[in-house]
Design a protein around this motif. Structure first.
Motif, PDB file in Angstrom:
ATOM      1  N   PRO A  50       0.953  -0.944  -0.068  1.00  0.00           N
ATOM      2  CA  PRO A  50       0.184  -0.084   0.071  1.00  0.00           C
ATOM      3  C   PRO A  50       0.929   1.108  -0.017  1.00  0.00           C
ATOM      4  O   PRO A  50       2.227   1.178   0.392  1.00  0.00           O
ATOM      5  N   GLY A  51       0.346   2.257  -0.412  1.00  0.00           N
ATOM      6  CA  GLY A  51       1.324   3.705  -0.302  1.00  0.00           C
ATOM      7  C   GLY A  51       0.354   4.767  -0.430  1.00  0.00           C
ATOM      8  O   GLY A  51      -1.041   4.817  -0.555  1.00  0.00           O
ATOM      9  N   ILE A  52       0.818   5.885  -0.540  1.00  0.00           N
ATOM     10  CA  ILE A  52       0.448   7.363  -0.819  1.00  0.00           C
ATOM     11  C   ILE A  52       0.993   7.950  -1.855  1.00  0.00           C
ATOM     12  O   ILE A  52       2.295   7.746  -2.227  1.00  0.00           O
ATOM     13  N   ALA A  53       0.518   8.791  -2.616  1.00  0.00           N
ATOM     14  CA  ALA A  53       1.156   9.704  -3.479  1.00  0.00           C
ATOM     15  C   ALA A  53       0.572  10.982  -3.473  1.00  0.00           C
ATOM     16  O   ALA A  53      -0.401  11.506  -3.069  1.00  0.00           O
ATOM     17  N   ILE A  54       1.766  11.902  -3.085  1.00  0.00           N
ATOM     18  CA  ILE A  54       1.775  13.257  -2.603  1.00  0.00           C
ATOM     19  C   ILE A  54       2.022  14.206  -3.704  1.00  0.00           C
ATOM     20  O   ILE A  54       3.235  13.972  -4.510  1.00  0.00           O
ATOM     21  N   SER A  55       1.397  15.018  -3.906  1.00  0.00           N
ATOM     22  CA  SER A  55       1.412  16.294  -4.745  1.00  0.00           C
ATOM     23  C   SER A  55       1.006  17.606  -3.965  1.00  0.00           C
ATOM     24  O   SER A  55       0.153  17.898  -3.878  1.00  0.00           O
ATOM     25  N   GLY A  56       2.191  18.450  -3.629  1.00  0.00           N
ATOM     26  CA  GLY A  56       1.954  19.615  -2.971  1.00  0.00           C
ATOM     27  C   GLY A  56       1.266  19.212  -1.701  1.00  0.00           C
ATOM     28  O   GLY A  56       1.832  18.732  -0.613  1.00  0.00           O
ATOM     29  N   HIS A  57       0.105  19.774  -1.510  1.00  0.00           N
ATOM     30  CA  HIS A  57      -0.844  19.664  -0.361  1.00  0.00           C
ATOM     31  C   HIS A  57      -1.733  18.531  -0.544  1.00  0.00           C
ATOM     32  O   HIS A  57      -2.479  18.099   0.392  1.00  0.00           O
ATOM     33  N   ASP A  58      -1.962  18.053  -1.673  1.00  0.00           N
ATOM     34  CA  ASP A  58      -2.960  16.855  -1.949  1.00  0.00           C
ATOM     35  C   ASP A  58      -2.161  15.405  -1.709  1.00  0.00           C
ATOM     36  O   ASP A  58      -1.066  15.260  -2.016  1.00  0.00           O
ATOM     37  N   MET A  59      -2.869  14.543  -1.014  1.00  0.00           N
ATOM     38  CA  MET A  59      -2.459  13.095  -0.938  1.00  0.00           C
ATOM     39  C   MET A  59      -3.605  12.303  -1.401  1.00  0.00           C
ATOM     40  O   MET A  59      -4.866  12.450  -1.041  1.00  0.00           O
ATOM     41  N   ARG A  60      -3.229  11.352  -2.170  1.00  0.00           N
ATOM     42  CA  ARG A  60      -4.037   9.965  -2.283  1.00  0.00           C
ATOM     43  C   ARG A  60      -3.685   9.137  -2.101  1.00  0.00           C
ATOM     44  O   ARG A  60      -2.365   8.683  -2.120  1.00  0.00           O
ATOM     45  N   ASP A  61      -4.321   7.958  -1.615  1.00  0.00           N
ATOM     46  CA  ASP A  61      -4.026   6.743  -0.947  1.00  0.00           C
ATOM     47  C   ASP A  61      -4.015   5.682  -2.205  1.00  0.00           C
ATOM     48  O   ASP A  61      -4.903   5.640  -2.996  1.00  0.00           O
ATOM     49  N   LEU A  62      -3.189   4.684  -1.809  1.00  0.00           N
ATOM     50  CA  LEU A  62      -2.953   3.682  -2.930  1.00  0.00           C
ATOM     51  C   LEU A  62      -3.282   2.228  -2.228  1.00  0.00           C
ATOM     52  O   LEU A  62      -2.138   1.583  -1.887  1.00  0.00           O
ATOM     53  N   PRO A  63      -4.397   2.045  -1.831  1.00  0.00           N
ATOM     54  CA  PRO A  63      -4.708   0.613  -0.968  1.00  0.00           C
ATOM     55  C   PRO A  63      -4.202  -0.507  -1.608  1.00  0.00           C
ATOM     56  O   PRO A  63      -4.081  -0.590  -3.124  1.00  0.00           O
ATOM     57  N   ASP A  64      -3.893  -1.663  -1.080  1.00  0.00           N
ATOM     58  CA  ASP A  64      -3.542  -2.782  -1.720  1.00  0.00           C
ATOM     59  C   ASP A  64      -4.406  -3.760  -0.669  1.00  0.00           C
ATOM     60  O   ASP A  64      -5.062  -3.664   0.434  1.00  0.00           O
ATOM     61  N   SER A  65      -4.800  -5.071  -1.119  1.00  0.00           N
ATOM     62  CA  SER A  65      -5.468  -6.226  -0.778  1.00  0.00           C
ATOM     63  C   SER A  65      -4.850  -7.526  -0.758  1.00  0.00           C
ATOM     64  O   SER A  65      -4.198  -8.054  -1.702  1.00  0.00           O
ATOM     65  N   VAL A  66      -5.190  -8.579  -0.142  1.00  0.00           N
ATOM     66  CA  VAL A  66      -4.879  -9.958  -0.083  1.00  0.00           C
ATOM     67  C   VAL A  66      -6.475 -10.628  -0.058  1.00  0.00           C
ATOM     68  O   VAL A  66      -7.073 -10.516   1.057  1.00  0.00           O
ATOM     69  N   VAL A  67      -6.837 -10.866  -1.246  1.00  0.00           N
ATOM     70  CA  VAL A  67      -8.311 -11.328  -1.284  1.00  0.00           C
ATOM     71  C   VAL A  67      -8.268 -12.775  -0.559  1.00  0.00           C
ATOM     72  O   VAL A  67      -9.569 -12.764   0.149  1.00  0.00           O
ATOM     73  N   SER A  68      -7.516 -13.545  -0.391  1.00  0.00           N
ATOM     74  CA  SER A  68      -7.757 -14.845   0.128  1.00  0.00           C
ATOM     75  C   SER A  68      -7.830 -14.700   1.776  1.00  0.00           C
ATOM     76  O   SER A  68      -8.247 -15.414   2.589  1.00  0.00           O
ATOM     77  N   GLN A  69      -7.090 -13.545   2.271  1.00  0.00           N
ATOM     78  CA  GLN A  69      -7.325 -13.299   3.693  1.00  0.00           C
ATOM     79  C   GLN A  69      -8.556 -12.405   4.135  1.00  0.00           C
ATOM     80  O   GLN A  69      -8.753 -12.241   5.161  1.00  0.00           O
ATOM     81  N   GLY A  70      -9.138 -11.864   2.890  1.00  0.00           N
ATOM     82  CA  GLY A  70     -10.251 -10.790   3.060  1.00  0.00           C
ATOM     83  C   GLY A  70      -9.486  -9.512   3.866  1.00  0.00           C
ATOM     84  O   GLY A  70     -10.352  -8.862   4.585  1.00  0.00           O
ATOM     85  N   LEU A  71      -8.362  -9.162   3.366  1.00  0.00           N
ATOM     86  CA  LEU A  71      -7.811  -8.044   3.997  1.00  0.00           C
ATOM     87  C   LEU A  71      -7.646  -6.708   2.918  1.00  0.00           C
ATOM     88  O   LEU A  71      -7.376  -7.129   1.583  1.00  0.00           O
ATOM     89  N   VAL A  72      -7.923  -5.638   3.357  1.00  0.00           N
ATOM     90  CA  VAL A  72      -7.736  -4.387   2.357  1.00  0.00           C
ATOM     91  C   VAL A  72      -6.706  -3.470   3.466  1.00  0.00           C
ATOM     92  O   VAL A  72      -7.181  -2.996   4.535  1.00  0.00           O
ATOM     93  N   ILE A  73      -5.508  -3.239   3.061  1.00  0.00           N
ATOM     94  CA  ILE A  73      -4.496  -2.519   3.857  1.00  0.00           C
ATOM     95  C   ILE A  73      -4.533  -1.184   3.249  1.00  0.00           C
ATOM     96  O   ILE A  73      -4.144  -1.181   1.819  1.00  0.00           O
ATOM     97  N   ARG A  74      -4.360  -0.131   3.926  1.00  0.00           N
ATOM     98  CA  ARG A  74      -4.197   1.353   3.524  1.00  0.00           C
ATOM     99  C   ARG A  74      -3.276   2.089   4.209  1.00  0.00           C
ATOM    100  O   ARG A  74      -3.131   1.879   5.567  1.00  0.00           O
ATOM    101  N   PHE A  75      -2.334   2.675   3.613  1.00  0.00           N
ATOM    102  CA  PHE A  75      -1.462   3.752   4.337  1.00  0.00           C
ATOM    103  C   PHE A  75      -1.929   4.996   4.238  1.00  0.00           C
ATOM    104  O   PHE A  75      -2.219   5.729   3.277  1.00  0.00           O
ATOM    105  N   ASN A  76      -2.298   5.442   5.567  1.00  0.00           N
ATOM    106  CA  ASN A  76      -3.425   6.637   5.833  1.00  0.00           C
ATOM    107  C   ASN A  76      -2.578   7.884   5.805  1.00  0.00           C
ATOM    108  O   ASN A  76      -2.628   8.617   5.152  1.00  0.00           O
ATOM    109  N   LYS A  77      -1.406   7.790   6.509  1.00  0.00           N
ATOM    110  CA  LYS A  77      -0.833   9.169   6.708  1.00  0.00           C
ATOM    111  C   LYS A  77       0.514   8.806   7.612  1.00  0.00           C
ATOM    112  O   LYS A  77       0.714   8.006   8.228  1.00  0.00           O
ATOM    113  N   ILE A  78       1.470   9.891   7.666  1.00  0.00           N
ATOM    114  CA  ILE A  78       2.679   9.892   8.428  1.00  0.00           C
ATOM    115  C   ILE A  78       2.280  10.428   9.852  1.00  0.00           C
ATOM    116  O   ILE A  78       1.870  11.687   9.654  1.00  0.00           O
ATOM    117  N   ALA A  79       1.964   9.734  10.924  1.00  0.00           N
ATOM    118  CA  ALA A  79       1.519  10.224  11.927  1.00  0.00           C
ATOM    119  C   ALA A  79       2.461  11.032  12.909  1.00  0.00           C
ATOM    120  O   ALA A  79       2.263  12.650  13.163  1.00  0.00           O
TER     121      ALA A  79
END
Length: 143
Positions: A50-79
């Motif tokens: 999973p990842g994020i794409a940052i452009s200036g002040h805009d951020m969009r997430d790039l989630p990834d999944s493991v279908v066989s385990q029923g998981l969707v993983i997302r990198f939300n932000k840098i805390a």
């Protein structure tokens, strides 16, 4: 390390603008991708990015999944940038893995098969009519 109901996830590394990125990153964006290993209870390993794409002040997430385990993983932000804390979102759902697999075979000569079935039905009807007719002739001659 992050635990979920069927195993655990291990954060291996954080890549900034990785060279082997298969995701669509637009021009002028900076990509941050997480390299995560998902290990299920039965020992199977899955790689997730999973990842994020940052452009200036805009951020969009790039989630990834493991279908066989029923998981969707997302990198939300840098805390916390100074301490290196990241916020990762994990969605676990059984709706992802409920799949129905249907295998369809195409039989190219199916019309010939149906013609044969129709000929057999017509032949059976003609033979029944013939038998009924022979039975009536016998009954007429006996009287």
């Amino acid at each position: 390390t992050i635990f979920y109901s069927n195993g655990l996830m291990i954060l291996n590394k954080v890549d900034v603008n990785p060279k082997d990125n298969a995701r669509q990153i637009n021009a002028g964006e900076t990509a941050m991708m997480l390299d995560i290993s998902v290990i299920s209870k039965d020992g199977r390993r899955y790689g997730v990015r999973p990842g994020i794409a940052i452009s200036g002040h805009d951020m969009r997430d790039l989630p990834d999944s493991v279908v066989s385990q029923g998981l969707v993983i997302r990198f939300n932000k840098i805390a916390d940038e100074k301490l290196g804390k990241l916020q990762i979102g994990v969605k676990e759902s059984n709706d992802i893995s409920d799949l129905l697999t249907l295998k369809v075979y195409q039989f190219p000569w199916i019309n010939i098969l149906w013609i044969g079935v129709i000929v057999m039905v017509v032949g059976m009807i003609l033979s029944v009519i013939n038998r009924v007719g022979q039975g009536r002739k016998k009954n007429l001659t006996v009287v």
